[in-house]
Structures are given as C-alpha cells and as structure tokens.
Design an enzyme around this catalytic site. Structure first.
Site, PDB file in Angstrom:
ATOM      1  N   GLY A 174       0.938  -1.104   0.085  1.00 42.13           N
ATOM      2  CA  GLY A 174      -0.061  -0.061  -0.037  1.00 42.13           C
ATOM      3  C   GLY A 174       0.900   1.231  -0.039  1.00 42.13           C
ATOM      4  N   ARG A 219      -1.643   8.422   4.575  1.00 41.14           N
ATOM      5  CA  ARG A 219      -1.734   9.192   5.544  1.00 41.14           C
ATOM      6  C   ARG A 219      -0.421   9.597   6.464  1.00 41.14           C
ATOM      7  NH1 ARG A 219      -6.486   5.180   7.787  1.00 41.14           N
ATOM      8  NH2 ARG A 219      -5.329   3.891   6.358  1.00 41.14           N
ATOM      9  N   GLY A 258      -6.243  -3.854  -3.141  1.00 39.15           N
ATOM     10  CA  GLY A 258      -7.057  -4.284  -2.100  1.00 39.15           C
ATOM     11  C   GLY A 258      -6.188  -5.323  -1.212  1.00 39.15           C
ATOM     12  N   GLU A 260     -16.211  -3.579   6.769  1.00 37.30           N
ATOM     13  CA  GLU A 260     -15.410  -2.589   6.863  1.00 37.30           C
ATOM     14  C   GLU A 260     -16.263  -1.131   7.200  1.00 37.30           C
ATOM     15  OE1 GLU A 260     -11.883  -2.607   5.951  1.00 37.30           O
ATOM     16  OE2 GLU A 260     -12.455  -4.557   6.359  1.00 37.30           O
ATOM     17  N   ARG A 307      33.924  11.468  16.901  1.00 33.66           N
ATOM     18  CA  ARG A 307      33.569  11.326  15.228  1.00 33.66           C
ATOM     19  C   ARG A 307      34.243   9.879  14.725  1.00 33.66           C
ATOM     20  NH1 ARG A 307      35.469  16.364  12.771  1.00 33.66           N
ATOM     21  NH2 ARG A 307      34.799  15.331  10.986  1.00 33.66           N
ATOM     22  N   ASN A 325      44.949  19.275  10.600  1.00 30.69           N
ATOM     23  CA  ASN A 325      45.261  18.032   9.661  1.00 30.69           C
ATOM     24  C   ASN A 325      44.710  18.465   8.104  1.00 30.69           C
ATOM     25  OD1 ASN A 325      42.711  18.522  10.275  1.00 30.69           O
ATOM     26  ND2 ASN A 325      42.023  16.407  10.364  1.00 30.69           N
ATOM     27  N   TYR A 326      44.248  19.494   7.994  1.00 32.39           N
ATOM     28  CA  TYR A 326      43.625  19.833   6.626  1.00 32.39           C
ATOM     29  C   TYR A 326      44.086  21.070   5.900  1.00 32.39           C
ATOM     30  CZ  TYR A 326      39.706  20.128   3.220  1.00 32.39           C
ATOM     31  OH  TYR A 326      38.961  20.322   2.339  1.00 32.39           O
TER      32      TYR A 326
HETATM   33  C1  UD1 Z   1      -7.417  -3.546   7.293  1.00 35.29           C
HETATM   34  C2  UD1 Z   1      -8.613  -4.198   7.020  1.00 35.29           C
HETATM   35  C3  UD1 Z   1      -9.289  -3.818   8.339  1.00 35.29           C
HETATM   36  C4  UD1 Z   1      -8.581  -4.208   9.639  1.00 35.29           C
HETATM   37  C5  UD1 Z   1      -7.559  -2.938   9.390  1.00 35.29           C
HETATM   38  C6  UD1 Z   1      -6.729  -3.167  10.481  1.00 35.29           C
HETATM   39  C7  UD1 Z   1      -9.391  -4.857   4.975  1.00 35.29           C
HETATM   40  C8  UD1 Z   1     -10.005  -5.075   3.713  1.00 35.29           C
HETATM   41  N1  UD1 Z   1      -9.391  -4.239   5.903  1.00 35.29           N
HETATM   42  O1  UD1 Z   1      -8.083  -1.834   6.750  1.00 35.29           O
HETATM   43  O2  UD1 Z   1     -10.925  -4.770   8.400  1.00 35.29           O
HETATM   44  O3  UD1 Z   1      -9.580  -3.743  10.552  1.00 35.29           O
HETATM   45  O4  UD1 Z   1      -6.755  -3.402   8.186  1.00 35.29           O
HETATM   46  O5  UD1 Z   1      -5.498  -2.265  10.513  1.00 35.29           O
HETATM   47  O6  UD1 Z   1      -8.319  -5.868   4.953  1.00 35.29           O
HETATM   48  N2  UD1 Z   1      -2.071  -3.460   1.347  1.00 35.29           N
HETATM   49  C9  UD1 Z   1      -1.478  -4.025   0.031  1.00 35.29           C
HETATM   50  N3  UD1 Z   1      -2.132  -4.156  -0.865  1.00 35.29           N
HETATM   51  C10 UD1 Z   1      -3.480  -3.237  -1.240  1.00 35.29           C
HETATM   52  C11 UD1 Z   1      -4.005  -3.004  -0.137  1.00 35.29           C
HETATM   53  C12 UD1 Z   1      -3.305  -3.053   1.188  1.00 35.29           C
HETATM   54  O7  UD1 Z   1      -0.588  -4.731   0.242  1.00 35.29           O
HETATM   55  O8  UD1 Z   1      -3.829  -3.341  -2.277  1.00 35.29           O
HETATM   56  C13 UD1 Z   1      -1.466  -3.574   2.837  1.00 35.29           C
HETATM   57  C14 UD1 Z   1      -1.009  -2.311   3.359  1.00 35.29           C
HETATM   58  O9  UD1 Z   1       0.506  -1.970   2.674  1.00 35.29           O
HETATM   59  C15 UD1 Z   1      -1.185  -2.537   4.669  1.00 35.29           C
HETATM   60  C16 UD1 Z   1      -2.213  -3.574   4.818  1.00 35.29           C
HETATM   61  O10 UD1 Z   1      -2.436  -4.143   3.494  1.00 35.29           O
HETATM   62  O11 UD1 Z   1       0.019  -3.085   5.157  1.00 35.29           O
HETATM   63  C17 UD1 Z   1      -3.377  -3.062   5.196  1.00 35.29           C
HETATM   64  O12 UD1 Z   1      -3.842  -1.998   4.111  1.00 35.29           O
HETATM   65  P1  UD1 Z   1      -4.805  -0.696   4.798  1.00 35.29           P
HETATM   66  O13 UD1 Z   1      -4.906  -0.011   3.483  1.00 35.29           O
HETATM   67  O14 UD1 Z   1      -3.874  -0.268   5.911  1.00 35.29           O
HETATM   68  O15 UD1 Z   1      -6.052  -1.409   5.421  1.00 35.29           O
HETATM   69  P2  UD1 Z   1      -7.014  -0.724   6.295  1.00 35.29           P
HETATM   70  O16 UD1 Z   1      -8.069   0.437   5.602  1.00 35.29           O
HETATM   71  O17 UD1 Z   1      -6.591  -0.337   7.686  1.00 35.29           O
HETATM   72 MG    MG Z   2      -4.173   0.229   8.105  1.00 31.31          MG
END
Ligand code: UD1
Ligand code: MG
Length: 479
Positions: free
Chosen positions: A38, A42, A104, A185, A361, A414-415
C-alpha cells in the site's frame, strides 16, 4: 509459550470442542505472508510507510522478525509502492511477491496464490503496518488453528481485538450464538455496526487449500477493491468454521499516521528498556532513555537520564552512560564513562572516559584508560592507553602513543584545504598547551612542545620544540 498463553483469553465459539493444546503448530508447513504494497498516504511522506524507522529498525522489519520464527521458509512480503526500497531494506530476510496495482488486501494475497501449493498446511497473513505484534501472539493464533485442524470444516483462525475506540477498523459481526458471521469494513457499516467494539486487526491463519480455492471467489467492493476480510462471510456461507482469539490492544494498533507511529515507538521502546533492565542494566529514567533494538548493553551498566543509544552500539559491563549523551554505532568496552557527550562510529577501550562535552567522530578510538575531558573532539585517530587530553583539543587523523599528555587547546592542523595529513605522537610525549601540530608531522617519543608552539617540522625523540614556528633544540636527559 505458556507464559504467552496466560496473557490471553482465547475466544472459542460456543459449540466448538475447545482447544486440544497437545497439538503442535511447529509441525505445520506454514507460509508467512506480510502485506506491504500500500501507499500509506496518511503518513504524508516520500518514504514508503513500512520503511519509517522505529527504534532502530524499519517498521516492516519488526513485522518480518515477528513472523519469521513461525514460518517454514523465509517470510514472503507483498511489495508494490516503493518496492525497490522495501526489498533493499529486507534483503536476505524475506522473499517478495509483487502487487503491481494496489487493488485491496484480498488482491494482495492473490498475488502470492501460486505459493499455496499442495503440502503447505497454513498461510499466516498479517499486515506490514503492525510493528508491535509479537511472535507469542502469532504463535497463539497458530496453536488455535492447529488445535482445530482435526475439524474438516476449519477454514481459518484469526485474531480479534476489543478496543474502546473502533475507528479505522473493520467490525466483527457475530450471530446471536456468538459465531462469527462477517467482517464489515468501516465505510460499509450500518450505524449499529459502527458501535461494535470487537474489531479486525488483520491477522489470519488460513487453511492453505481452502484459501487457494476461496480467493478467486472474492468479488470487488463498490470501490473496486478486493477485501481479504470478505473471506469470513464466504467461509460462513460455505458452512466452514472460523475460530478467533483475542489479541492485546497495544500489539495490533496499525500505523497509518505519524501519530500512530509515535505510539508504536513508545510501545516498542518500553519493551526494549524492560529487556535491558531485566538483564541487569540500570535505567534511571526510562521516560527519557531511547535505546534502539539493535543495541547491546552489559550487566551493571547504568544509563542516566536523557541518553540515546542507537544503531550497532555495544556497551560493555559496568559502564556509566550519561546524563544526556548520544551514542551511535559505537563500541564501549567494560567500565567506560560517558558524560554529556556525542559518540559516532567510534570505539572506547576498557575504562576510558569522555566528557563532559566530548565528541568522538568516525574512526575515533580511545585506548584503555584514556581520559578525555571537556570540549575535546577526536576523529579518525587512535589515542594510546593512559593518554590524557583534558581540555579543548581537536585530534584528527592522528596516531597517538601511550601515556601522552595533550595540553589544553592542542590542535592537529590536519587539513590544508585539499588533503588530510597525518600526525604521529610517540609514547610519553608532552604536548604543551595551545600547540598547533601542522600535519604531516611526527612528534617523537618523550618529546615536548612548549606552550603555543606551532610545529611545522618533525620533533625527534626526547627533543623539545617551542616558538612560532617551533624550532627544535637538542635532546637533554629528563628526570
Ligand atoms: C484493514 C482491514 C480492516 C482492519 C484494518 C486493521 C481489509 C479490507 N481491511 O483496513 O478490516 O480492521 O486493516 O488495521 O483488509 N495492502 C496491500 N495491497 C493493497 C492494499 C493494502 O499490500 O492493495 C497492505 C498495506 O500496505 C497495509 C495492509 O495491507 O500494510 C493493510 O492495508 P490498509 O490500507 O492499511 O487497510 P485498512 O484500511 O487499515
Ligand atoms: Mg491500516
């Protein structure tokens, strides 16, 4: 394991047969998968979220280290955003699967589906933004799963968490009989569901064959995302079993913002300090002591308030550090003292001391029992055993012998603006206050320089040099 188990109140579904804890999660062939593709919007950062540093390690490394003891092979990390950087940070610690487009958490797991072959029993899935999650908690989840494997309807086991503030989490929806029905969600919650306090941290242990068959059945959400969490409702609709165990709140708070990053750092920092205190290190004020996870400290060392110990630092036994010092990538032998000082990529041998207000250093090495007092700076130099440098000196690119006295205000020049040149000082030399040693220059063993000398030429063993520029006068016997 037994101490870890006491921390938890495992939630078992009514009607479940309970947990046969004689089962052995160790014997399972387990893949550990961490989702880290991801963007981490934020965080408002150019650095990928999972690479933000946390008490000495990037966030994702904490996650990898937590799952590693439970995985049969190397943990697998799903990478996407900033993948080159993430792969470089974890080189040798993990294998990687790419998710080119972030569609996702379900889609992220799909990218690894080819790994879930016959012979794999379990797939442990966790998110790369939960750095405080401990191996013990994950092991609890694996044991829960292993304990239910004799049930052919088992689809997966997962952690849940009960929090006062549910914001940001998927809600755990249960039937009146307590059986888990779905994860909803936050964006999709009804007003009633929003009030639910049992939440999804995002840590699951799947039956590998069921996961392989189930993933293609996930359909995209209204926003086009494939939610991993939809697998709960899928399992329930197929009459399969999902079992849950509650995790401690502080371990499963995901990091989405820098506020949460600081909160995770506080949890990890406290754990590190406790580990050292239990191993015999006195930490006078844990509230103002910052020790990276990578640092090692010997028994009966005391850390006074306001210290930062970072990177590959090793502190010996019986040292006294602080107050208010920063030590980075530095090795201290036993019995050293550091007072109000900054040490970087340096080394102090047994019983050496520095401060107040000293600066070592890169490449500074103080030999056994060296005393370096106020306002001294040493760089790329060795000071031999017993040498004293009490006040206001700069020693750079120098090799200093044993039992040398470096008078107040001594400077190795030294320099020359282009090149660094070397200064050598023999054993037992006495460098007078305010001496300028214009390098390259050698001061012989037992030689002396007069106060304010500007030394531009070598001084032989036993000779005294004085004046500006200094002239040498012949050796005379010394007492
Ligand atoms: C997710 C969960 C939610 C849970 C929350 C806890 C899902 C749909 N939702 O939401 O139920 O309560 O975490 O923190 O799973 N990531 C990928 N590829 C993607 C999307 C995300 O690798 O396409 C990874 C992100 O890098 C991250 C993790 O998955 O490390 C979670 O993704 P994030 O977007 O933070 O999910 P939340 O909205 O927090
Ligand atoms: Mg998260």
């Amino acid at each position: 394991m037994s101490s870890a188990r006491r921390r938890f109140a495992p939630y078992t579904q009514p009607g479940a047969t309970g947990l046969p804890f004689d089962c052995d999660a160790d014997s399972m062939n387990t893949i550990a998968l961490l989702l880290a593709a991801g963007y981490g919007k934020r965080m408002k950062s150019d650095l990928p979220k999972v690479l933000h540093p946390l008490v000495g390690r990037p966030m994702i490394e904490w996650c990898v280290r937590a799952v590693q003891p439970l995985a049969t092979g190397r943990p697998v990390v799903v990478v996407g955003h900033g993948k080159e950087q993430v792969q470089a940070a974890l080189a040798g610690q993990a294998d990687f699967v790419e998710q080119a487009e972030q569609r996702g958490t379900g889609h992220a797991v799909m990218q690894a589906a080819s790994l879930f072959v016959d012979g794999v029993d379990a797939v442990l899935v966790s998110y790369g933004d939960m750095p405080a999650l401990r191996t013990e908690t994950l092991a609890q989840l694996l044991e829960l799963f292993a304990g239910h494997r004799s049930d052919p309807s088992l689809a997966f086991a997962m952690l849940t968490v009960v929090r006062d503030n549910p914001q940001g989490f998927g809600r755990i929806v249960r039937a009146p009989d307590g059986r888990i029905q779905a994860i909803v969600e936050e964006v999709d919650c009804t007003p009633e569901q929003r009030l639910i306090r049992e939440l999804n941290p995002g840590v699951y242990c799947f039956d590998a064959a069921w996961l392989r068959a189930g993933l293609p059945k996930i359909t995209p959400s209204a926003s086009g995302e494939y939610y991993l969490t939809d697998l709960v409702a899928l399992a329930v609709s197929e009459g399969r079993t999902v079992v849950t165990v509650q995790a401690p709140v502080e371990e499963v708070d995901g990091v989405n913002t820098r506020v949460q990053l600081a909160e995770a750092a506080a949890v990890l920092r406290r754990r590190i300090l406790e580990r050292h205190m239990l191993a015999g290190v006195t930490i006078v004020d844990p509230a103002t002591t910052y020790i990276d996870d990578t640092v090692r400290i010997g028994q009966d060392t005391t850390i006074l308030p306001g210290c930062l110990l970072q990177g590959a630092t090793i502190v010996g036994a019986g040292c006294r550090i602080g107050p208010h010092s920063q030590i980075v990538d530095t090795q201290l032998a036993d019995g050293c003292r550091v007072v109000y000082s900054v040490l970087e990529s340096a080394r102090m041998d047994q019983g050496a001391e520095i401060g107040p207000f000293g600066h070592l250093r890169k490449g500074a090495h103080l030999g056994e029992g060296v005393h370096m007092g106020n306002f001294g700076e040493v760089k790329d130099s060795y000071l031999g055993a017993g040498t004293k440098m009490g006040h206001f000196s700069y020693i750079g690119n120098a090799q200093v012998g044993e039992n040398v006295n470096i008078g107040a205000g001594t400077i190795t020049c030294n320099y020359d603006g282009v090149n660094k040149a070397k200064t050598e000082i023999g054993n037992n030399a006495f460098i007078g206050s305010d001496t300028m040693l214009v390098a390259p220059v050698t001061i012989g063993a037992g030689a002396r320089t007069g106060a304010g000398a500007v030394v531009t030429r070598d001084v032989g063993d036993g000779e005294t040099a004085y004046g500006v520029p200094a002239r040498a006068k012949p050796a005379r016997p010394r007492k």
